[in-house]
Write an enzyme that holds these catalytic residues in place. Structure first.
Site, PDB file in Angstrom:
ATOM      1  N   ALA A  46       0.732  -1.126   0.322  1.00 38.12           N
ATOM      2  CA  ALA A  46      -0.141   0.306  -0.258  1.00 38.12           C
ATOM      3  C   ALA A  46       1.188   1.435   0.016  1.00 38.12           C
ATOM      4  O   ALA A  46       0.714   1.926  -1.120  1.00 38.12           O
ATOM      5  CB  ALA A  46      -1.002   0.056   0.776  1.00 38.12           C
ATOM      6  N   ARG A  87      -5.739  -1.061  -9.311  1.00 41.44           N
ATOM      7  CA  ARG A  87      -6.031  -1.966  -8.302  1.00 41.44           C
ATOM      8  C   ARG A  87      -6.701  -0.989  -7.398  1.00 41.44           C
ATOM      9  O   ARG A  87      -6.503   0.022  -6.638  1.00 41.44           O
ATOM     10  CB  ARG A  87      -3.825  -1.866  -7.639  1.00 41.44           C
ATOM     11  CG  ARG A  87      -3.543  -3.152  -8.142  1.00 41.44           C
ATOM     12  CD  ARG A  87      -2.871  -3.471  -7.330  1.00 41.44           C
ATOM     13  NE  ARG A  87      -3.129  -4.690  -6.585  1.00 41.44           N
ATOM     14  CZ  ARG A  87      -2.578  -4.957  -5.578  1.00 41.44           C
ATOM     15  NH1 ARG A  87      -1.341  -5.037  -5.140  1.00 41.44           N
ATOM     16  NH2 ARG A  87      -3.073  -6.257  -4.686  1.00 41.44           N
ATOM     17  N   ASP A 234      -3.921  -1.847   3.597  1.00 44.62           N
ATOM     18  CA  ASP A 234      -3.928  -1.179   2.490  1.00 44.62           C
ATOM     19  C   ASP A 234      -5.414  -0.339   2.516  1.00 44.62           C
ATOM     20  O   ASP A 234      -4.949   0.442   2.061  1.00 44.62           O
ATOM     21  CB  ASP A 234      -4.833  -2.230   1.663  1.00 44.62           C
ATOM     22  CG  ASP A 234      -3.543  -3.447   1.460  1.00 44.62           C
ATOM     23  OD1 ASP A 234      -3.000  -4.876   2.314  1.00 44.62           O
ATOM     24  OD2 ASP A 234      -2.963  -2.856   0.456  1.00 44.62           O
ATOM     25  N   LYS A 244      -4.376  -7.904   3.323  1.00 47.36           N
ATOM     26  CA  LYS A 244      -3.810  -9.525   2.828  1.00 47.36           C
ATOM     27  C   LYS A 244      -5.271 -10.240   2.861  1.00 47.36           C
ATOM     28  O   LYS A 244      -4.842 -10.401   4.023  1.00 47.36           O
ATOM     29  CB  LYS A 244      -2.758  -9.086   2.708  1.00 47.36           C
ATOM     30  CG  LYS A 244      -2.388 -11.069   2.246  1.00 47.36           C
ATOM     31  CD  LYS A 244      -2.507 -10.950   0.051  1.00 47.36           C
ATOM     32  CE  LYS A 244      -2.356  -9.516  -0.448  1.00 47.36           C
ATOM     33  NZ  LYS A 244      -2.489  -9.746  -1.775  1.00 47.36           N
TER      34      LYS A 244
HETATM   35  O1  MRU Z   1      -1.820  -7.552  -2.760  1.00 50.33           O
HETATM   36  P1  MRU Z   1      -0.104  -6.483  -2.486  1.00 50.33           P
HETATM   37  O2  MRU Z   1       0.977  -7.539  -2.387  1.00 50.33           O
HETATM   38  O3  MRU Z   1      -0.132  -4.924  -2.499  1.00 50.33           O
HETATM   39  O4  MRU Z   1      -0.755  -6.874  -0.452  1.00 50.33           O
HETATM   40  C1  MRU Z   1      -0.060  -6.183   0.200  1.00 50.33           C
HETATM   41  C2  MRU Z   1      -1.033  -6.134   1.607  1.00 50.33           C
HETATM   42  O5  MRU Z   1      -1.873  -6.841   1.772  1.00 50.33           O
HETATM   43  C3  MRU Z   1       0.538  -5.335   2.851  1.00 50.33           C
HETATM   44  O6  MRU Z   1       0.225  -6.016   3.689  1.00 50.33           O
HETATM   45  C4  MRU Z   1       0.214  -4.032   3.109  1.00 50.33           C
HETATM   46  O7  MRU Z   1      -0.216  -3.665   1.897  1.00 50.33           O
HETATM   47  C5  MRU Z   1       0.631  -3.166   3.440  1.00 50.33           C
HETATM   48  S1  MRU Z   1       2.005  -3.031   2.784  1.00 50.33           S
HETATM   49  C6  MRU Z   1       3.014  -2.108   4.578  1.00 50.33           C
END
Ligand code: MRU
Length: 343
Positions: A46, A87, A234, A244
């Site tokens: 994120a 996204r 996110d 996630k």
């Molecule tokens: O699909 P992604 O790899 O972009 O998802 C990332 C996550 O879910 C992370 O846990 C979240 O972005 C926090 S990152 C500091």
């Protein structure tokens, strides 16, 4: 390790799809290439998506042939639309786009003045991200005791940010303070960010890390093998945390086992204008589930569900660690839209 950099009108970043076997940096020269890198998850996480989106708009002004300020602003709006479609769940991406558009729109300068302003703002956002993460680490490290064993999910490390990470920043600062910390990392099916990225980062830091598959979380909690959970986010809305897929399951298990569950995230991840129902969860390609490591693992034609994120109600969260302070869910709920950085 800095994940993304601006070098004379070009963005240089790590291709995260190639990790851990290859550490490969590649160049992004246009906003369309940036949008593609985000969609294909060469760039992910994120906070990094917020900075990457800002850099995407900086590339637009660098490449622009517009002869008027109005023409440049129109090009920026088109690029912003392209980025917003990549996204839908991580709010930082939208925050990054809006911050640059606002800066450009408010500028009273001429055409080249607006271009300079956009590039400077994107670079400022990248630098701020590192400072913010350091502050998250310092606030969160106060919660960590010598000997803690921390479970984390997905990747909330340097690779998900410009540098340092969010959940992993807490672990990094705790270690700098001399606390002995061990980590359990979930592999994080289907994209394996835990196995490929978190285990990679922690090994590089010489932090003891044990990799488990996602379905082993109940076992390690039942056996008291971990005593804290820290994850990233996110998007944090009024009543829930989006992170996630698999985060909700871990949070419910932690609640049952009375294990503190912390969410480490910058205020650019706060979305106080929405409740959980108002957020779109990204659905990804079914082949991410039917294939693993390039190998087909499911029968042809099987129905697949592949949401990239899930929703954890605030009830399961012990605290949100941000750059300002550690917030209890009650304190988080009291924050108003106007007090959020992304307002
Ligand atoms: O699909 P992604 O790899 O972009 O998802 C990332 C996550 O879910 C992370 O846990 C979240 O972005 C926090 S990152 C500091």
């Amino acid at each position: 390790m800095r994940t993304i950099e601006w070098k004379n009108g070009v963005v240089v970043t790590i291709d995260q799809t190639k990790l851990p076997s290859t550490v490969e940096f590649f160049e992004i020269r246009t906003c369309a290439q940036m949008a593609e890198a985000i969609k294909t998850m060469k760039i992910r996480g994120a906070p990094l998506l917020g900075v990457a989106a800002a850099y995407g708009l900086a590339l637009t002004v660098c490449n622009s042939k517009a002869s008027t300020k109005e023409g440049l602003l129109a090009e920026l709006n088109d690029s912003a639309e392209l980025l917003r479609k990549t996204r839908p769940t991580a709010v930082n991406l939208f925050w990054g786009v809006e911050r640059i558009l606002r800066k450009a729109g408010e500028s009273s300068g001429n055409l080249s003045g607006v271009k300079d302003l956009v590039i400077q703002e994107a670079q400022r956002m990248a630098d701020e991200d590192v400072k913010t993460n350091r502050a998250i680490g310092e606030n969160g490290a106060r919660l960590i005791k010598d000997g803690d064993v921390i479970l984390t999910h997905c990747n909330a490390g340097s690779l998900a940010t410009v540098d340092y990470g969010t959940a992993l920043a807490v672990i990094r600062v705790a270690k700098e303070q001399g606390k002995r910390v061990r980590v359990f990392a979930t592999e994080t099916r289907p994209k394996l960010q835990g196995a490929r990225l978190t285990a990679f980062e922690l090994k590089r830091d010489n932090t003891p890390v044990t990799l488990i598959t996602d379905c082993m979380v109940g076992y390690v909690m039942y056996k008291s093998l971990v005593n804290k959970v820290i994850v990233g986010a996110d998007r944090i809305v009024k009543d829930a945390v989006f992170n996630k897929i698999g985060t909700y399951t871990i949070a419910v298990l932690a609640y049952e086992h009375k294990i503190p569950f912390y969410v480490a995230a910058p205020k650019s991840t706060f979305d106080l204008a929405h409740y959980a129902d108002g957020v779109t969860i990204e659905e990804r390609n079914p082949e991410e589930v039917t294939f693993c490591g390039g190998q087909k693992i499911a029968p042809e034609g099987v129905d697949v569900l592949n949401p990239a994120f899930d929703i954890t109600p605030l009830k399961y969260i012990t605290a949100v660690i941000c750059e300002d302070k550690v917030l209890s869910p009650a304190e988080f709920k009291k924050l108003s839209f106007n007090s959020a950085i992304n307002s």
